[in-house]
Scaffold this motif. Structure first.
Motif, short mmCIF file in Angstrom:
data_model
loop_
_atom_site.label_atom_id
_atom_site.label_comp_id
_atom_site.label_asym_id
_atom_site.label_seq_id
_atom_site.Cartn_x
_atom_site.Cartn_y
_atom_site.Cartn_z
N GLY A 1 -0.61 11.18 -10.33
CA GLY A 1 -1.94 11.75 -10.14
C GLY A 1 -1.85 13.09 -9.42
N ASP A 2 -2.94 13.86 -9.45
CA ASP A 2 -2.96 15.18 -8.83
C ASP A 2 -2.76 15.12 -7.32
OD1 ASP A 2 -3.37 16.32 -11.31
OD2 ASP A 2 -5.55 16.48 -11.08
N LYS A 3 -3.18 14.00 -6.70
CA LYS A 3 -3.06 13.87 -5.25
C LYS A 3 -2.07 12.78 -4.88
CE LYS A 3 -7.66 15.70 -4.28
NZ LYS A 3 -8.95 15.50 -3.56
N LYS A 4 -0.95 12.76 -5.59
CA LYS A 4 0.09 11.76 -5.36
C LYS A 4 0.67 11.89 -3.96
CE LYS A 4 4.78 10.60 -6.98
NZ LYS A 4 4.68 9.13 -6.89
N ASN A 5 0.60 10.82 -3.18
CA ASN A 5 1.25 10.79 -1.87
C ASN A 5 1.99 9.48 -1.63
OD1 ASN A 5 -0.81 8.98 -1.39
ND2 ASN A 5 -1.84 10.19 0.19
N ASP A 6 2.11 8.65 -2.69
CA ASP A 6 2.85 7.38 -2.62
C ASP A 6 2.23 6.41 -1.63
OD1 ASP A 6 4.62 8.53 -4.43
OD2 ASP A 6 6.00 9.18 -2.86
N ARG A 7 0.95 6.56 -1.37
CA ARG A 7 0.24 5.66 -0.44
C ARG A 7 -1.16 5.41 -0.98
NH1 ARG A 7 -0.49 8.98 3.49
NH2 ARG A 7 -2.70 9.31 3.09
N VAL A 8 -1.56 4.15 -1.03
CA VAL A 8 -2.89 3.81 -1.52
C VAL A 8 -3.93 4.25 -0.50
CG1 VAL A 8 -4.43 1.97 -2.26
CG2 VAL A 8 -1.99 1.83 -2.82
N ASP A 9 -4.79 5.17 -0.91
CA ASP A 9 -5.91 5.60 -0.06
C ASP A 9 -7.13 4.77 -0.46
OD1 ASP A 9 -4.68 7.86 1.40
OD2 ASP A 9 -4.45 8.71 -0.61
N PHE A 10 -7.57 3.93 0.44
CA PHE A 10 -8.66 3.01 0.12
C PHE A 10 -10.01 3.69 0.21
CE2 PHE A 10 -5.07 0.41 1.39
CZ PHE A 10 -5.06 -0.53 0.38
N PRO A 11 -11.01 3.19 -0.55
CA PRO A 11 -10.99 1.97 -1.35
C PRO A 11 -10.21 2.12 -2.65
CG PRO A 11 -13.09 3.07 -1.60
CD PRO A 11 -12.35 3.82 -0.53
N ALA A 12 -9.64 0.99 -3.09
CA ALA A 12 -8.87 0.96 -4.33
C ALA A 12 -9.53 0.01 -5.32
CB ALA A 12 -7.44 0.49 -4.05
N ARG A 13 -9.21 0.21 -6.61
CA ARG A 13 -9.80 -0.63 -7.66
C ARG A 13 -8.72 -1.02 -8.68
NH1 ARG A 13 -14.05 3.44 -9.86
NH2 ARG A 13 -12.36 4.85 -9.28
N MET A 14 -8.84 -2.20 -9.22
CA MET A 14 -7.98 -2.61 -10.32
C MET A 14 -8.33 -1.76 -11.53
SD MET A 14 -7.68 -6.29 -12.26
CE MET A 14 -6.73 -6.43 -13.78
N LEU A 15 -7.31 -1.06 -12.07
CA LEU A 15 -7.54 -0.16 -13.19
C LEU A 15 -7.27 -0.85 -14.53
CD1 LEU A 15 -8.22 2.71 -14.15
CD2 LEU A 15 -5.78 3.25 -13.92
N GLY A 16 -6.20 -1.61 -14.62
CA GLY A 16 -5.86 -2.26 -15.87
C GLY A 16 -4.42 -2.75 -15.85
N ALA A 17 -3.75 -2.66 -17.01
CA ALA A 17 -2.38 -3.16 -17.11
C ALA A 17 -1.67 -2.42 -18.23
CB ALA A 17 -2.38 -4.67 -17.38
N SER B 1 0.82 -1.21 0.00
CA SER B 1 0.00 0.00 0.00
C SER B 1 0.85 1.26 0.00
CB SER B 1 -0.95 -0.01 1.21
OG SER B 1 -0.21 -0.07 2.42
N ALA B 2 2.11 1.16 0.45
CA ALA B 2 3.07 2.26 0.32
C ALA B 2 3.93 1.96 -0.90
CB ALA B 2 3.93 2.38 1.58
N HIS B 3 3.80 2.77 -1.95
CA HIS B 3 4.44 2.45 -3.22
C HIS B 3 4.73 3.74 -3.97
CE1 HIS B 3 5.48 -0.20 -6.54
NE2 HIS B 3 4.67 0.47 -7.35
N LYS B 4 5.96 3.91 -4.43
CA LYS B 4 6.37 5.19 -5.02
C LYS B 4 6.16 5.29 -6.52
CE LYS B 4 9.65 6.55 -1.45
NZ LYS B 4 11.03 7.01 -1.14
N GLU B 5 5.93 4.17 -7.20
CA GLU B 5 5.70 4.27 -8.65
C GLU B 5 4.22 4.58 -8.86
OE1 GLU B 5 6.40 1.92 -12.89
OE2 GLU B 5 7.11 1.03 -11.02
N SER B 6 3.90 5.86 -8.86
CA SER B 6 2.51 6.30 -8.96
C SER B 6 2.46 7.69 -9.55
CB SER B 6 1.84 6.29 -7.58
OG SER B 6 2.42 7.27 -6.74
#
Length: 350
Positions: A144-160, A137-142
């Motif tokens: 977006g406008d609200k980039k904080n390198d932490r998954v803010d839940f809920p999360a969804r599979m976007l694609g590949a 959930s802490a991951h730096k390869e990200s």
């Protein structure tokens, strides 16, 4: 219907949320609309198809001279459970001499930040295989406008995405079933045990509905029964001492559900009420639940998101603390016959 059974509430900080593999998507059983970013311009596509053995999978095709990577998103991103760490497993069929440099899994969080996780390169060998990658959930390869390198839940599979190691020729890859296995999370505080908490079903007799505590697949629980010929939903409220949930910026609610065979319930909803009496209804993530006991989790923000219905109270559409667990509802298709569902304990973690 009134049910008078009383019990005490207690803390369960060391109970863990189960971590069985969760099916995110399976192209052999469902068609999920997909968008390929700049697909026409880059001469790329991702469409339902069959791999060389005849198995239904997603078929990705590209022209290496038009771009050096392909990226696709599901038009309706797929809900994922909350996690600190976990493993994604993606079934693929890789042709001989495929010009593939990298394959990446992507998810999007509640703030719109997109996270990319690369499958290990040494797994990208020809043939039918399962690619595996660890998520954190802490991951730096990200981005977006609200980039904080932490998954803010809920999360969804976007694609590949797929990166290519050639600037000429064409390539292809087949993608099949995708599953996710989270490492167990602590459930937190138990705020209700429905085997010992009194409830009242609204219009029970009129709608042909009942509730009773029963031994349900090895444990006591509240069994709900309905007749869909007499309505399209069941709703109940707790009638004993208020089940107060402490203040939170964000909280994860986890509910035990016993799903019967041939379950016809369309949606199971958790309800919270704030200090003004305003009620917020939250649909639980019940997609792909199997018969038997399941634990489902839902993260709620102090703003009241992601509620799908708000009524009563002061009408300001914001959770005003203290907040209490007020009840549940079940929606089901009209005319679907008799149905049932059992609910066990409810936990909250902050």
């Amino acid at each position: 219907m009134w049910r008078f059974l009383f019990g005490s509430l207690f803390m369960c900080p060391l109970v863990l949320l189960s971590a069985a593999p969760i099916l995110l998507c399976d192209p052999s059983t469902e068609t999920l609309p997909i968008h390929v970013n700049r697909g026409n311009e880059r001469r790329q596509s991702v469409l339902p198809g069959n791999d060389p053995s005849g198995q239904a999978m997603l078929h990705a095709k590209w022209d290496c001279s038009a771009a050096n990577y392909l990226e696709f998103n599901f038009l309706k991103p797929i809900p994922m459970p909350e996690f600190k760490t976990g493993e994604v497993a993606m079934e693929v069929d890789i042709p001989e001499n495929a010009p593939i440099r990298k394959v990446n899994f992507r998810l999007i969080d509640s703030q719109g930040e997109v996270f990319q996780y690369m499958f290990p390169v040494d797994q990208l060998k020809p043939g039918r295989r399962i690619l595996r990658v660890q998520l954190r959930s802490a991951h730096k390869e990200s981005w977006g406008d609200k980039k904080n390198d932490r998954v803010d839940f809920p999360a969804r599979m976007l694609g590949a995405s797929i990166d290519f190691n050639s600037k000429e020729g064409t390539g292809e890859l087949w993608i099949g079933k995708v599953t996710f296995t989270p490492v167990p999370l602590e459930l937190g505080e138990m705020v209700a045990d429905l085997a010992t908490t009194p409830v009242r079903i609204y219009l029970a007799a009129e709608r042909g509905q009942t509730a009773a505590v029963e031994e349900a697949d090895g444990r006591p629980a509240l069994r709900l029964n309905w007749d869909a010929a007499r309505g399209k939903w069941l709703e109940f409220a707790f009638t004993g001492p208020q089940l107060v949930v402490g203040d939170f910026e964000s909280a994860r609610f986890t509910i035990e559900l016993l799903i019967p065979e041939n379950f016809d319930g369309k949606t199971v909803n958790l309800r919270l009420a704030d200090k003004s009496g305003e009620v917020f209804q939250f649909p639980l993530p019940t997609r792909n639940l199997k018969p038997g006991w399941n634990t489902v989790s839902l993260r709620v923000d102090k703003s009241g998101k992601p509620s799908r219905g708000i009524w009563g109270g002061d009408g300001n559409r914001t959770l005003d603390f203290p907040v209490r667990l007020s009840g549940f509802s079940v929606d089901y298709p009209a005319g679907s016959g008799v149905g049932s569902l059992a609910i066990g304990k409810v936990y909250v973690a902050r």
